[in-house]
Design a protein around this motif. Sequence first.
Motif, PDB file in Angstrom:
ATOM      1  N   MET A 137       0.762  -1.205  -0.176  1.00  0.00           N
ATOM      2  CA  MET A 137      -0.024   0.315  -0.447  1.00  0.00           C
ATOM      3  C   MET A 137       0.740   1.342   0.167  1.00  0.00           C
ATOM      4  N   THR A 138       0.733   2.279  -0.802  1.00  0.00           N
ATOM      5  CA  THR A 138       1.454   3.469  -0.776  1.00  0.00           C
ATOM      6  C   THR A 138       0.787   4.234  -0.083  1.00  0.00           C
ATOM      7  N   ALA A 139       2.088   5.654   0.890  1.00  0.00           N
ATOM      8  CA  ALA A 139       1.832   6.613   1.501  1.00  0.00           C
ATOM      9  C   ALA A 139       0.010   6.901   0.670  1.00  0.00           C
ATOM     10  N   GLU A 140       0.109   7.136   0.023  1.00  0.00           N
ATOM     11  CA  GLU A 140      -0.854   8.109  -0.328  1.00  0.00           C
ATOM     12  C   GLU A 140      -2.571   6.846  -0.179  1.00  0.00           C
ATOM     13  N   GLN A 141      -2.479   6.005  -0.773  1.00  0.00           N
ATOM     14  CA  GLN A 141      -3.490   5.463  -0.227  1.00  0.00           C
ATOM     15  C   GLN A 141      -3.247   5.098   1.368  1.00  0.00           C
ATOM     16  N   ILE A 142      -2.889   4.624   2.370  1.00  0.00           N
ATOM     17  CA  ILE A 142      -3.401   4.951   3.709  1.00  0.00           C
ATOM     18  C   ILE A 142      -3.576   6.525   3.842  1.00  0.00           C
ATOM     19  N   THR A 143      -3.373   7.098   3.466  1.00  0.00           N
ATOM     20  CA  THR A 143      -3.444   8.557   4.089  1.00  0.00           C
ATOM     21  C   THR A 143      -4.639   8.813   3.665  1.00  0.00           C
ATOM     22  N   ALA A 144      -5.235   8.445   2.121  1.00  0.00           N
ATOM     23  CA  ALA A 144      -7.138   8.219   2.359  1.00  0.00           C
ATOM     24  C   ALA A 144      -7.647   7.749   2.948  1.00  0.00           C
ATOM     25  N   GLU A 145      -6.555   6.844   3.229  1.00  0.00           N
ATOM     26  CA  GLU A 145      -7.513   5.127   3.628  1.00  0.00           C
ATOM     27  C   GLU A 145      -8.248   6.109   5.647  1.00  0.00           C
ATOM     28  N   ARG A 146      -6.739   6.743   6.308  1.00  0.00           N
ATOM     29  CA  ARG A 146      -6.765   7.055   7.561  1.00  0.00           C
ATOM     30  C   ARG A 146      -7.871   8.480   7.226  1.00  0.00           C
ATOM     31  N   THR A 147      -7.958   9.041   6.035  1.00  0.00           N
ATOM     32  CA  THR A 147      -8.200  10.682   6.164  1.00  0.00           C
ATOM     33  C   THR A 147      -9.774  10.521   6.243  1.00  0.00           C
ATOM     34  N   ALA A 148     -10.559   9.021   5.036  1.00  0.00           N
ATOM     35  CA  ALA A 148     -11.863   8.534   5.700  1.00  0.00           C
ATOM     36  C   ALA A 148     -12.257   8.188   6.190  1.00  0.00           C
ATOM     37  N   ALA A 149     -11.611   7.957   6.621  1.00  0.00           N
ATOM     38  CA  ALA A 149     -11.817   7.516   8.940  1.00  0.00           C
ATOM     39  C   ALA A 149     -12.695   8.056   9.389  1.00  0.00           C
ATOM     40  N   GLU A 150     -11.566   9.421   9.282  1.00  0.00           N
ATOM     41  CA  GLU A 150     -11.420  10.477  10.447  1.00  0.00           C
ATOM     42  C   GLU A 150     -13.165  10.990   9.476  1.00  0.00           C
ATOM     43  N   ARG A 151     -13.123  11.583   8.834  1.00  0.00           N
ATOM     44  CA  ARG A 151     -14.914  11.823   8.762  1.00  0.00           C
ATOM     45  C   ARG A 151     -15.555  11.077   8.368  1.00  0.00           C
ATOM     46  N   SER A 152     -15.127   9.112   8.209  1.00  0.00           N
ATOM     47  CA  SER A 152     -17.022   8.856   8.808  1.00  0.00           C
ATOM     48  C   SER A 152     -17.172   9.228  10.846  1.00  0.00           C
ATOM     49  N   GLU A 153     -15.504   8.869  10.855  1.00  0.00           N
ATOM     50  CA  GLU A 153     -16.367   9.231  12.961  1.00  0.00           C
ATOM     51  C   GLU A 153     -16.883  10.660  13.023  1.00  0.00           C
ATOM     52  N   ALA A 154     -16.245  12.010  12.250  1.00  0.00           N
ATOM     53  CA  ALA A 154     -16.766  13.041  13.015  1.00  0.00           C
ATOM     54  C   ALA A 154     -18.410  13.471  11.959  1.00  0.00           C
ATOM     55  N   ALA A 155     -18.399  12.789  10.816  1.00  0.00           N
ATOM     56  CA  ALA A 155     -20.080  12.276  10.481  1.00  0.00           C
ATOM     57  C   ALA A 155     -20.188  11.932  11.454  1.00  0.00           C
ATOM     58  N   ALA A 156     -20.380  10.935  11.927  1.00  0.00           N
ATOM     59  CA  ALA A 156     -21.473   9.762  13.023  1.00  0.00           C
ATOM     60  C   ALA A 156     -21.309  10.823  14.629  1.00  0.00           C
ATOM     61  N   ARG A 157     -19.750  11.663  15.059  1.00  0.00           N
ATOM     62  CA  ARG A 157     -20.413  12.544  15.566  1.00  0.00           C
ATOM     63  C   ARG A 157     -21.317  13.445  15.802  1.00  0.00           C
ATOM     64  N   ARG A 158     -21.475  13.997  14.454  1.00  0.00           N
ATOM     65  CA  ARG A 158     -22.263  15.152  14.187  1.00  0.00           C
ATOM     66  C   ARG A 158     -23.668  14.470  14.013  1.00  0.00           C
ATOM     67  N   ALA A 159     -23.927  13.085  13.634  1.00  0.00           N
ATOM     68  CA  ALA A 159     -25.391  12.617  13.661  1.00  0.00           C
ATOM     69  C   ALA A 159     -25.817  12.224  15.051  1.00  0.00           C
ATOM     70  N   GLY A 160     -25.261  12.342  16.048  1.00  0.00           N
ATOM     71  CA  GLY A 160     -25.113  11.737  17.143  1.00  0.00           C
ATOM     72  C   GLY A 160     -25.373  10.121  17.451  1.00  0.00           C
ATOM     73  N   VAL A 161     -24.824   9.536  16.417  1.00  0.00           N
ATOM     74  CA  VAL A 161     -24.588   8.125  16.682  1.00  0.00           C
ATOM     75  C   VAL A 161     -23.678   7.530  16.371  1.00  0.00           C
ATOM     76  N   GLU A 162     -22.896   6.782  16.540  1.00  0.00           N
ATOM     77  CA  GLU A 162     -22.446   4.969  16.438  1.00  0.00           C
ATOM     78  C   GLU A 162     -22.303   4.077  15.301  1.00  0.00           C
ATOM     79  N   VAL A 163     -21.735   3.886  14.573  1.00  0.00           N
ATOM     80  CA  VAL A 163     -21.605   3.250  13.016  1.00  0.00           C
ATOM     81  C   VAL A 163     -20.994   2.181  13.333  1.00  0.00           C
ATOM     82  N   ARG A 164     -21.051   0.605  13.382  1.00  0.00           N
ATOM     83  CA  ARG A 164     -20.780  -0.633  13.116  1.00  0.00           C
ATOM     84  C   ARG A 164     -20.417  -1.423  12.352  1.00  0.00           C
ATOM     85  N   GLU A 165     -20.305  -2.025  12.482  1.00  0.00           N
ATOM     86  CA  GLU A 165     -20.375  -4.020  11.330  1.00  0.00           C
ATOM     87  C   GLU A 165     -21.191  -4.656  12.970  1.00  0.00           C
ATOM     88  N   LEU A 166     -22.019  -5.663  11.807  1.00  0.00           N
ATOM     89  CA  LEU A 166     -22.887  -6.071  12.701  1.00  0.00           C
ATOM     90  C   LEU A 166     -22.606  -7.862  12.718  1.00  0.00           C
TER      91      LEU A 166
END
Length: 280
Positions: free
Chosen positions: A1-30
């Motif tokens: 995995m390239t550094a660019e891919q690692i950064t994109a994956e990390r940024t996507a996870a951070e934005r996902s967590e931020a969106a969940a906080r704004r919505a007042g939920v926790e999103v997780r696999e079932l």
Amino acid sequence: MTAEQITAERTAAERSEAAARRAGVEVRELREIADFEAVAALFDTIWKAPPTAVPITVELMIAFAHSGNYVAGAFEGERLAGASIGFLAGPPGTTLHSHVTGAAVGRGIGFALKLHQRAWALAQGLTRITWTYDPLVRRNAHFNITKLGARPEAYLPSFYGRMEDAVNAGDESDRLLAVWPVAGPRVAAACACDVPEPAPAPADAVVALGERDDRPVEGRGDGRVLLVATPRDVETLRRARPATAAAWRRAVRASLGGLLDDGARVTGFTAAGEYIVERS
């Protein structure tokens, strides 16, 4: 995995967590049967489908989760407030097809689920997510095209055949296939902005399908950039004026479906509820 891919994956996870906080939920696999049963109950309150036409069964959710597909829920404390189910699709190793997502409207839960889905896909090394939606439902078109940065790539007439749930009954199941390139710059920009502005109608656009008195009006089809209108509230029309809803279905199928079949592409969705379609 390239550094660019690692950064994109990390940024996507951070934005996902931020969106969940704004919505007042926790999103997780079932993983647990009780969670899958809660999804089935939630979807029943949304679609009110008969037992023979549920969006997805508990057994299929179990099989999907067990075999490494995507089954996730958004929780407010212990209460399930939204869920999304998808499966790996072809070409192998590239695509997640998001089969069904349901959540309360207008609270940001659906957005949080989609960003979690995107982060999951990037972590799996996938390049895109696809799903289908009713081209007549304005809020879904705005959400998919403007807020998420997806683009419809194919018009699928009567895709699911006859549907008997409370949302779709009495209408044909035409769908647009939305494609979401999860690492693309347009998608990354959309996911970084909670409420992007709808696209303005280009100055040189011509009206291929317009609206007058809540009815479709055929326009011109000779422009390079065209606007295809949608009804203000097709779900209400289906109940109150089914003939008008059917007229909209036929008109959008002929106009938007014909343009996509001829190689044109959707590039935006206006605040007035129009698809922006451009010929190459």
